[in-house]
Design a protein around this motif. Structure first.
Motif, PDB file in Angstrom:
ATOM      1  N   LEU A  96       0.655  -1.130  -0.067  1.00  0.00           N
ATOM      2  CA  LEU A  96       0.088   0.010  -0.012  1.00  0.00           C
ATOM      3  C   LEU A  96       0.947   1.271   0.044  1.00  0.00           C
ATOM      4  CD1 LEU A  96      -2.762   1.087  -0.036  1.00  0.00           C
ATOM      5  CD2 LEU A  96      -2.863   1.250   2.762  1.00  0.00           C
ATOM      6  N   GLY A 100      -1.180   6.552  -4.671  1.00  0.00           N
ATOM      7  CA  GLY A 100      -2.052   5.506  -5.260  1.00  0.00           C
ATOM      8  C   GLY A 100      -1.646   5.102  -6.825  1.00  0.00           C
ATOM      9  N   ARG A 101      -1.834   3.904  -7.204  1.00  0.00           N
ATOM     10  CA  ARG A 101      -1.729   3.582  -8.715  1.00  0.00           C
ATOM     11  C   ARG A 101      -2.929   3.833  -9.322  1.00  0.00           C
ATOM     12  NH1 ARG A 101      -0.648  -1.135  -5.999  1.00  0.00           N
ATOM     13  NH2 ARG A 101      -2.494  -2.106  -7.368  1.00  0.00           N
ATOM     14  N   THR A 102      -4.133   3.652  -8.708  1.00  0.00           N
ATOM     15  CA  THR A 102      -5.168   3.433  -9.678  1.00  0.00           C
ATOM     16  C   THR A 102      -6.096   4.877  -9.184  1.00  0.00           C
ATOM     17  OG1 THR A 102      -6.532   2.332  -7.870  1.00  0.00           O
ATOM     18  CG2 THR A 102      -5.712   1.070  -9.445  1.00  0.00           C
ATOM     19  N   GLY A 469      -3.739  -9.508  -7.027  1.00  0.00           N
ATOM     20  CA  GLY A 469      -3.899  -8.942  -5.869  1.00  0.00           C
ATOM     21  C   GLY A 469      -4.013 -10.556  -4.953  1.00  0.00           C
ATOM     22  N   THR A 499      -0.587  -6.618  -9.440  1.00  0.00           N
ATOM     23  CA  THR A 499      -1.491  -5.645 -10.005  1.00  0.00           C
ATOM     24  C   THR A 499      -2.364  -5.886 -11.311  1.00  0.00           C
ATOM     25  OG1 THR A 499       0.279  -4.629 -11.146  1.00  0.00           O
ATOM     26  CG2 THR A 499       0.191  -4.133  -8.496  1.00  0.00           C
ATOM     27  N   ARG A 500      -3.269  -5.078 -11.577  1.00  0.00           N
ATOM     28  CA  ARG A 500      -3.854  -5.154 -12.736  1.00  0.00           C
ATOM     29  C   ARG A 500      -2.859  -5.026 -13.867  1.00  0.00           C
ATOM     30  NH1 ARG A 500      -8.741  -3.230 -15.541  1.00  0.00           N
ATOM     31  NH2 ARG A 500      -8.632  -3.280 -17.434  1.00  0.00           N
ATOM     32  N   ASP A 522     -12.606  -5.056 -11.364  1.00  0.00           N
ATOM     33  CA  ASP A 522     -11.197  -4.399 -10.737  1.00  0.00           C
ATOM     34  C   ASP A 522     -11.471  -3.806  -9.546  1.00  0.00           C
ATOM     35  OD1 ASP A 522      -8.542  -3.492 -11.428  1.00  0.00           O
ATOM     36  OD2 ASP A 522      -9.180  -1.639 -12.411  1.00  0.00           O
ATOM     37  N   ASP A 525      -6.680   0.390  -5.814  1.00  0.00           N
ATOM     38  CA  ASP A 525      -5.469  -0.411  -5.045  1.00  0.00           C
ATOM     39  C   ASP A 525      -5.046  -0.204  -3.528  1.00  0.00           C
ATOM     40  OD1 ASP A 525      -5.073   2.519  -4.673  1.00  0.00           O
ATOM     41  OD2 ASP A 525      -2.923   2.619  -5.594  1.00  0.00           O
ATOM     42  N   HIS A 526      -6.416   0.203  -2.841  1.00  0.00           N
ATOM     43  CA  HIS A 526      -6.177   0.215  -1.391  1.00  0.00           C
ATOM     44  C   HIS A 526      -6.587  -1.150  -0.908  1.00  0.00           C
ATOM     45  CE1 HIS A 526     -10.462   1.469  -2.030  1.00  0.00           C
ATOM     46  NE2 HIS A 526     -10.610   1.054  -0.784  1.00  0.00           N
TER      47      HIS A 526
END
Length: 528
Positions: A96, A100-102, A469, A499-500, A522, A525-526
């Motif tokens: 984490l 953030g990624r998303t 994940g 990850t996606r 989907d 990312d948290h």
């Protein structure tokens, strides 16, 4: 020098807490500022089975925090200890990130208030620690357990946020009353956004229609939709309504006042928050308050029973179904792969694409007919009806020739089964069929079994299952491997990625033109 060291022993953990707060504030924002969700997610991350180092780091942090108040330790040693703790706070939990990624952190006024109050509470706790001579311990524990502090700040700010939002709600209610459009409200465990889109598509040729955008389905989103999008010529407003708690929809219909209320489905989605499907039904049924007409998908037993209850109370009810020919509106698949629409067992329309959710289409048709849309217009609109983006939309990637079924906005068992059926239709000799999924969440005590069943279905139609994940990895892996050993299974390989983006990379590297990949759900990312 000793004073400077004493100050640093307090300031270093506080600085680490402020830096690490970026990840936890993002969690709070993504979870709609509902306590104690930030703490729950923190517990998931710190206790992640696949990353035991997170748990070790958390326990080590507490041990280090306790050592900071040992009288036999010198100030330089205590400073070294808080530096170690601060590194734990900033670096962990692994997986984490601070950024953030998303989705990025949106520094809205509400978030700034929340962050400010949480920092203020941390300072108050530090001062209290000074008062009782345990300041290093207090500051260290505060930094390590910041998510708890954040949930406390969220709870303390809730009354203010409610009052602050009232002026936007009052403005929206006044505008709604002035424009006076016909109002349709849509809720359900799933299918809300899809059904709202279908209603809008079927009615927009007959009346000036405005729908709440995307998933703007709470008080803030709906008041904003009305204030920004409703115009004097609006004849129909379609409002999607969601809920995380009993009473939220009741508060919405108190000022939006729908004429027609739609419940698309009752299922285990958000079971984690509500606790039982009975409570989910109770929360969703609030949308019927004051409505003259109820549109219910009776494929779900609880809604079939509710339809009978409402009729005895004098409410006009449209029963809709994707299978029961006895319903007022029935949408059934034909032998050519399309969907036939029946009204009182009389054919009124046809959809060439069988990918659309029959139950959702049926509910939208009922609303259109109730609003007076002519059958000729309705038939034309039905023929051209398309699924909303990211809800089982099929595309061919030009550069690779890969067929992509995008179902990333679906996160419920019924929709997942429908997607697997769609993938099965595309199986052919020499074609690899792949399912990419993180599984489904917020299913409470049914989460493991529902994801186990999802993987079983995947094993029957997919040559490869790519698990994204850690959240549902155990259930998905077990379901897939168990079913793959039985007759009829076609699954050959199970892959897990972090990850996606990793999953997309795997697809590009391993599939060829003509192969089919289904992206099923989907997660932001948290989620671990």
């Amino acid at each position: 020098m000793k004073l400077a060291e004493s100050i640093l022993v307090l300031l270093v953990p506080l600085a680490a807490m402020i830096l690490s707060s970026l990840r936890w504030l993002r969690v709070a924002q993504r979870e709609h500022y509902v306590p104690p969700m930030t703490t729950k997610f923190a517990m998931r991350w710190w206790g992640l089975r696949d990353k035991p180092i997170n748990s070790v780091a958390f326990i080590l942090g507490f041990l280090v925090a306790e050592l900071t108040i040992r009288p036999e330790f010198s100030k330089p040693l205590k400073l070294g200890l808080v530096v170690i703790l601060s590194l734990i706070v900033v670096i962990f939990p692994l997986g984490l990130g601070l950024k953030g990624r998303t989705s990025r952190l949106e520094w809205t006024k509400r978030l700034k208030r929340l962050a400010g109050l949480s920092y203020l509470l941390a300072v108050i706790l530090a001062l209290f620690g000074l008062l009782i001579s345990v300041a290093p311990l207090m500051v260290s524990i505060t930094a390590l357990c910041y998510p708890v502090l954040l949930d406390l700040a969220t709870w303390l700010l809730a009354p203010y946020e409610d009052r602050s939002a009232k002026r936007f709600v009052q403005a929206a209610a006044a505008k709604l009353a002035k424009v006076s459009p016909r109002v349709v409200a849509v809720t359900g465990s799933f299918g809300k956004t899809t059904t709202k889109g279908y209603i809008t598509a079927l009615c927009s040729q007959s009346m000036m229609t405005v729908a709440s955008p995307a998933s703007f389905n709470n008080r803030a989103g709906l008041s904003r939709s009305i204030n920004e999008n409703l115009v004097a010529s609006t004849e129909l407003f379609v409002a999607e309504m969601g809920a995380y708690r009993i009473g939220e929809i009741a508060a919405l219909v108190d000022w939006i006042k729908p004429e027609i209320s739609v419940i698309t489905a009752i299922g285990p989605v958000h079971l984690e928050r509500f606790g039982s499907e009975e409570k989910i039904l109770s929360a969703k049924s609030e949308i019927l308050t004051g409505a003259k007409v109820a549109v219910l998908c009776v494929d779900y037993p609880k809604l079939a029973f509710l339809a009978n209850e409402l009729e005895t109370m004098g409410t006009r009810v449209w029963r809709c179904s994707g299978s029961d020919f006895r319903a007022e509106i029935c949408v059934k698949a034909d032998e050519e792969g399309g969907l036939v629409v029946f009204h009182d067992q009389r054919r009124i329309g046809y959809l060439p694409s069988g990918e659309l959710s029959a139950g959702n289409v049926a509910c939208a048709v009922a609303v259109a007919l109730e609003l007076g849309v002519g059958e000729e217009v309705l038939a034309k609109q039905l023929f051209e009806l398309k699924p909303p983006p990211h809800r089982l939309t099929a595309t061919v990637v030009d550069s690779s020739g890969l067929v992509v079924l995008d179902d990333t906005y679906n996160s419920n068992p019924t929709g997942a089964r429908h997607a697997m059926t769609s993938l099965a239709k595309r199986r052919a000799p020499g074609v690899r069929t792949v399912v990419v999924t993180p599984g489904m969440v917020e299913l409470g005590h049914r989460q493991f079994i529902e994801n186990f069943k999802l993987a079983e279905c995947a094993a029957e139609v997919a040559s490869d299952l790519v698990i994204v994940g850690k959240t549902n990895k155990r259930a998905l892996t077990k379901g897939a491997l168990d079913r793959s050993k039985e007759p009829g299974a076609v699954l050959k390989k199970v892959v897990d990625v972090a990850t996606r983006d990793d999953a997309v990379r795997w697809v590009r590297e391993n599939l060829k033109a003509g192969d089919v990949v289904l992206y099923e759900n989907d997660l932001p990312d948290h989620f671990p």
